[in-house]
Design an enzyme around this catalytic site. Structure first.
Site, short mmCIF file in Angstrom:
data_model
loop_
_atom_site.label_atom_id
_atom_site.label_comp_id
_atom_site.label_asym_id
_atom_site.label_seq_id
_atom_site.Cartn_x
_atom_site.Cartn_y
_atom_site.Cartn_z
N SER A 72 -74.98 -37.49 44.57
CA SER A 72 -73.73 -37.95 43.99
C SER A 72 -73.48 -39.40 44.42
O SER A 72 -74.34 -40.25 44.21
CB SER A 72 -72.61 -37.00 44.42
OG SER A 72 -71.56 -37.08 43.52
N HIS A 77 -72.53 -28.97 41.29
CA HIS A 77 -72.83 -30.35 41.67
C HIS A 77 -73.48 -30.37 43.06
O HIS A 77 -72.92 -29.85 44.02
CB HIS A 77 -71.51 -31.13 41.68
CG HIS A 77 -71.66 -32.60 41.89
ND1 HIS A 77 -72.68 -33.35 41.34
CD2 HIS A 77 -70.90 -33.48 42.59
CE1 HIS A 77 -72.52 -34.62 41.70
NE2 HIS A 77 -71.46 -34.72 42.46
C1 MCU Z 1 -71.44 -38.64 41.01
O1 MCU Z 1 -70.88 -39.31 42.13
C2 MCU Z 1 -69.49 -39.37 42.35
C3 MCU Z 1 -68.75 -39.90 41.16
O2 MCU Z 1 -69.25 -41.17 40.84
C4 MCU Z 1 -67.28 -39.98 41.47
O3 MCU Z 1 -66.54 -40.40 40.34
C5 MCU Z 1 -66.73 -38.67 41.94
O4 MCU Z 1 -65.44 -38.86 42.39
O5 MCU Z 1 -67.49 -38.22 43.03
C6 MCU Z 1 -68.85 -38.04 42.81
C7 MCU Z 1 -69.35 -37.57 44.14
O6 MCU Z 1 -69.73 -38.35 44.98
O7 MCU Z 1 -69.21 -36.25 44.39
C8 MCU Z 1 -69.54 -35.77 45.66
#
Ligand code: MCU
Length: 386
Positions: free
Chosen positions: A204, A337
């Site tokens: 992420s 996720h």
């Molecule tokens: C996918 O990574 C991020 C995303 O860019 C953000 O918008 C969201 O808030 O959080 C994601 C993340 O890091 O989830 C753990």
């Protein structure tokens, strides 16, 4: 008579110019185009319009891509730090200095398989299964640069050295930390890690970090960004076009307000990403010809069509270099996720076996994602670089 001796010698010398000297010959610009272009920029044309024809040209192209992406998105990646380090009982202690300032941090190393073991540097903790025989180096990236929303810009050990006003966003600061870990591994013994067999992963927001580290730190043998989505495997331009089609997808205009992953410089492009000199297919190109397995997920916010089209374009760069199998992407189907589904296991295993364990594994043609028509986002064709 004189020339019949000198010329052949000269010809041989030119052919044998080593990589570093060839790169020193690259003309890297200091200003970058901002012409609007809704298609993904051509990775085979220099900004001055000349063609990239050879692999040596491409090395120079990557230098200008790196300079442009640092200037417009990431902030400056410092390359002048000096490191001292000690290793004891699974802890690598690192002191990095630059400009008369220094900072210290530690990483843990577990699971080395005896001498010359491969290792994966994991941002935070690994969200992929790290196989037996591969060590895990846990990197607390948040210590190096905070990612706690807008008010956390300029906080962390990177900024203790370079100052809170430094242009680097968190992704770049973390990549600097990865570079220092490798310096520290090279400066110490007893950890049993072979620095030629290092992978980097994160999921992420930390997946964006792992992707940028693989791009900026050329001692990384295998990039394993997981579910990086926007700011990682997605292309800004494709994400904007998906957003215009009504998708709930993260775009540049949203990301600059959410956190400090990017340089402040990027704010100027947030609503006009189509004027960036590069896009993220070229982030993959910066890793080339080294190993890259991009792990994604069909969650709308991550932009599955964008990551798929973008990484298909990235694979065209690997193909042009004659190493299409050194990159793959996997991510069909929706799942929790950062959970790692079993349908991605064989792809991950093949890349780890080939690029970290030095085994003969089949990494050919791994392109798994939703339908995405890359042709509609590009107006160039990939040459065969000689
Ligand atoms: C996918 O990574 C991020 C995303 O860019 C953000 O918008 C969201 O808030 O959080 C994601 C993340 O890091 O989830 C753990």
């Amino acid at each position: 008579m004189k020339y019949s001796v000198v010329l052949p010698f000269f010809a041989v010398t030119v052919l044998a110019v080593p990589l570093q000297e060839r790169q020193a010959e690259c003309k890297v610009p200091t200003t970058f185009p901002t012409t609007a272009n809704s298609k993904l920029p051509n990775p085979f044309k220099f900004f001055d319009g000349t063609d990239v024809k050879t692999k040596a040209d491409f090395e120079c192209k990557n230098q200008e891509v790196s300079a442009a992406i640092q200037n417009q998105e990431l902030g400056v990646f410092p390359t002048t730090a000096k490191v001292t380090a000690t290793y004891s009982g699974g802890t690598l202690s690192i002191t990095a200095s630059d400009n008369g300032k220094s900072t210290s941090f530690t990483v843990s190393i577990r699971g080395a398989s005896g001498a010359d073991s491969p290792a994966i540097i994991a941002y935070g903790a690994a969200s992929i299964p790290v196989p037996a025989g591969v060590a895990t180096i846990v990197f607390n990236n948040d210590q190096i640069a905070a990612q706690q929303g807008q008010n956390s810009r300029g906080q962390g050990k990177f900024y203790d050295v370079y100052g809170s006003g430094h242009s680097a966003g968190a992704l770049t600061a973390w990549a600097w930390g990865v570079d220092r870990i490798i310096d520290a591994l090279e400066a110490t013994t007893g950890h049993n890690i072979d620095t030629k067999k290092i992978g980097v992963t994160g999921c992420s927001r930390n997946g964006k970090g792992a992707f940028v580290a693989a791009a900026l730190v050329n001692r990384i043998a295998l990039g394993i960004p997981q579910e990086s989505g926007s700011g990682g495997a997605a292309c800004w331009r494709v994400s904007d076009s998906e957003k215009a089609k009504g998708k709930n997808i993260q775009t540049a205009s949203q990301i600059v307000g959410e956190n400090v992953w990017f340089s402040k410089n990027f704010n100027a492009f947030s609503t006009k990403a189509n004027t960036l000199a590069t896009d993220h297919h070229q982030l993959a190109g910066m890793v080339a010809p080294r190993g890259l397995i991009v792990i994604e997920n069909e969650i709308d916010w991550l932009g599955p069509v964008s990551t798929t089209a973008c990484m298909k374009a990235g694979r065209l760069i690997y193909k042009a270099l004659g190493v299409p199998d050194n990159m793959g992407f996997t991510g069909a189907g929706n799942h929790g996720h950062c959970s790692f589904p079993s349908n991605q296991q064989s792809d991950l295993t093949a890349f780890i076996n080939k690029f970290l364990k030095g085994q003969d594994a089949n990494t050919a043609n791994i392109e798994k994602g939703p339908t995405a028509d890359v042709a509609s986002y590009i107006d160039w064709t990939a040459p065969t670089l000689t």
